[in-house]
Design a protein around this motif. Structure first.
Motif, short mmCIF file in Angstrom:
data_model
loop_
_atom_site.label_atom_id
_atom_site.label_comp_id
_atom_site.label_asym_id
_atom_site.label_seq_id
_atom_site.Cartn_x
_atom_site.Cartn_y
_atom_site.Cartn_z
N ARG A 249 0.81 -1.08 0.01
CA ARG A 249 0.06 0.14 0.05
C ARG A 249 0.83 1.13 -0.05
O ARG A 249 0.70 2.36 -0.73
N ASN A 250 2.03 1.31 0.94
CA ASN A 250 2.91 2.26 0.73
C ASN A 250 3.58 2.74 -0.43
O ASN A 250 3.70 3.88 -1.09
N CYS A 251 3.84 1.50 -1.45
CA CYS A 251 4.24 1.67 -2.66
C CYS A 251 3.41 2.25 -3.62
O CYS A 251 3.74 3.29 -4.46
N VAL A 252 1.99 1.63 -3.60
CA VAL A 252 1.10 2.31 -4.49
C VAL A 252 0.96 3.68 -4.28
O VAL A 252 0.68 4.69 -4.92
N GLN A 253 0.81 4.24 -2.76
CA GLN A 253 0.65 5.58 -2.43
C GLN A 253 1.86 6.33 -3.00
O GLN A 253 1.47 7.44 -3.50
N ARG A 254 3.08 5.80 -3.00
CA ARG A 254 4.13 6.77 -3.59
C ARG A 254 3.93 6.76 -5.07
O ARG A 254 3.99 7.97 -5.53
N LEU A 255 3.43 5.88 -5.71
CA LEU A 255 3.42 5.90 -7.25
C LEU A 255 2.25 6.64 -7.48
O LEU A 255 2.30 7.64 -8.37
N ALA A 256 1.00 6.92 -6.88
CA ALA A 256 -0.02 7.65 -7.07
C ALA A 256 0.53 9.14 -6.83
O ALA A 256 -0.01 9.99 -7.58
N GLU A 257 1.12 9.30 -5.63
CA GLU A 257 1.72 10.75 -5.51
C GLU A 257 2.43 11.34 -6.44
O GLU A 257 2.34 12.28 -7.10
N LEU A 258 3.24 10.44 -7.12
CA LEU A 258 4.01 10.77 -8.49
C LEU A 258 3.22 11.06 -9.49
O LEU A 258 3.19 12.14 -10.21
N PHE A 259 2.18 10.13 -9.57
CA PHE A 259 1.41 10.56 -11.00
C PHE A 259 0.47 11.66 -10.69
O PHE A 259 0.16 12.71 -11.67
N ARG A 260 0.19 12.07 -9.49
CA ARG A 260 -0.67 13.10 -9.20
C ARG A 260 0.16 14.57 -9.45
O ARG A 260 -0.16 15.46 -9.83
N GLU A 261 1.42 14.48 -9.05
CA GLU A 261 2.37 15.59 -9.01
C GLU A 261 2.56 15.78 -10.70
O GLU A 261 2.62 16.95 -11.21
N VAL A 262 2.70 14.83 -11.25
CA VAL A 262 2.85 15.03 -12.89
C VAL A 262 1.67 15.65 -13.39
O VAL A 262 1.67 16.52 -14.41
N ARG A 263 0.24 15.02 -13.12
CA ARG A 263 -0.76 15.43 -13.79
C ARG A 263 -1.06 16.85 -13.56
O ARG A 263 -1.62 17.64 -14.19
N PHE A 264 -0.87 17.51 -12.02
CA PHE A 264 -1.17 18.47 -12.06
C PHE A 264 -0.11 19.67 -12.07
O PHE A 264 0.00 20.94 -11.46
N SER A 265 1.24 19.19 -12.70
CA SER A 265 2.12 20.16 -12.93
C SER A 265 1.83 21.22 -13.68
O SER A 265 0.81 21.17 -14.45
N ASP A 266 2.84 22.28 -13.73
CA ASP A 266 2.65 23.32 -14.71
C ASP A 266 2.64 22.78 -16.44
O ASP A 266 1.91 23.50 -17.36
N LYS A 267 3.60 21.87 -16.71
CA LYS A 267 3.59 21.34 -17.95
C LYS A 267 3.62 19.75 -17.80
O LYS A 267 4.99 19.40 -18.20
N PRO A 268 2.66 19.16 -17.91
CA PRO A 268 2.30 17.76 -17.54
C PRO A 268 2.97 17.03 -18.82
O PRO A 268 2.72 17.66 -20.23
N SER A 269 3.82 16.07 -18.68
CA SER A 269 4.37 15.03 -19.78
C SER A 269 3.32 14.31 -20.35
O SER A 269 3.25 13.95 -21.57
N GLU A 270 2.13 14.02 -19.56
CA GLU A 270 0.98 13.06 -20.13
C GLU A 270 -0.22 13.82 -19.52
O GLU A 270 -0.16 14.16 -18.24
N CYS A 271 -1.32 13.91 -20.35
CA CYS A 271 -2.50 14.22 -19.65
C CYS A 271 -3.33 13.30 -18.87
O CYS A 271 -4.17 13.79 -18.12
N SER A 272 -3.25 12.29 -19.10
CA SER A 272 -4.09 10.99 -18.41
C SER A 272 -3.29 9.99 -18.05
O SER A 272 -3.07 9.01 -18.73
N LEU A 273 -2.52 10.21 -16.90
CA LEU A 273 -1.33 9.56 -16.48
C LEU A 273 -1.98 8.50 -15.43
O LEU A 273 -2.12 8.91 -14.22
N VAL A 274 -1.95 7.26 -15.70
CA VAL A 274 -1.93 6.10 -14.63
C VAL A 274 -1.16 4.86 -15.13
O VAL A 274 -0.98 3.94 -14.72
N THR A 275 -0.41 5.22 -16.13
CA THR A 275 0.62 3.95 -16.64
C THR A 275 2.14 4.41 -16.58
O THR A 275 2.52 5.38 -16.93
#
Length: 160
Positions: free
Chosen positions: A13-39
């Protein structure tokens, strides 16, 4: 919370939490590399055994879903492993439920996410990855682009 693996439940669960945190940071960054990131994709030859074991456990408990075709690496033409965060979990972190695009994660970032012995490096590795997507510098050296960092009422530097 019902999806509990044996002794590895909290660690996975901690691993998945860290992964989701990274995805969320990318998604809501000023210039995201992917618009719909879960992969994400990664080269399994360069990550630790503990990292691979945690990914396997997360897949066994359906936190992660392996994408069968993998991801073709552009430079070496090898096929990397590719996983998607389960769409049932994505809304918990404000992530999309549809897969569209993937990011390649370095071995260091993968180990900091999925290897609990290296989890203390996660914040640093995440920041290194995200700084390229944050204004005003987008990963560039701050000193070189000082003009872009001016406040509204600052005077521009005067050349000698």
């Amino acid at each position: 919370e019902d999806a509990q693996s044996d002794d590895a439940g909290p660690a996975v669960r901690n691993c998945v939490q860290r992964l989701a945190e990274l995805f969320r940071e990318v998604r809501f960054s000023d210039k995201p590399s992917e618009c719909s990131l879960v992969t994400f994709s990664f080269d399994e030859k360069h990550v630790s055994e503990r990292c691979l074991r945690a990914i396997e456990q997360a897949e066994n408990w359906s936190f992660l879903i392996q994408v069968a075709r993998g991801q073709l690496d552009r430079n070496s033409e090898r096929v990397d492993k590719k996983y998607q965060l389960n769409c049932m979990l994505a809304p918990k972190w404000g992530l999309p439920i549809a897969r569209r695009g993937a990011i390649k994660l370095s071995a260091e970032l993968m180990n900091s996410i999925f290897d609990d012995s290296q989890a203390e490096h996660f914040q640093k590795e995440k920041e290194l990855r995200i700084q390229k997507m944050k204004a005003p510098h987008f990963g560039r050296n701050k000193g070189v682009h000082q003009l872009f960092a001016l406040d509204l009422f600052d005077e521009p530097p005067v050349p000698d």
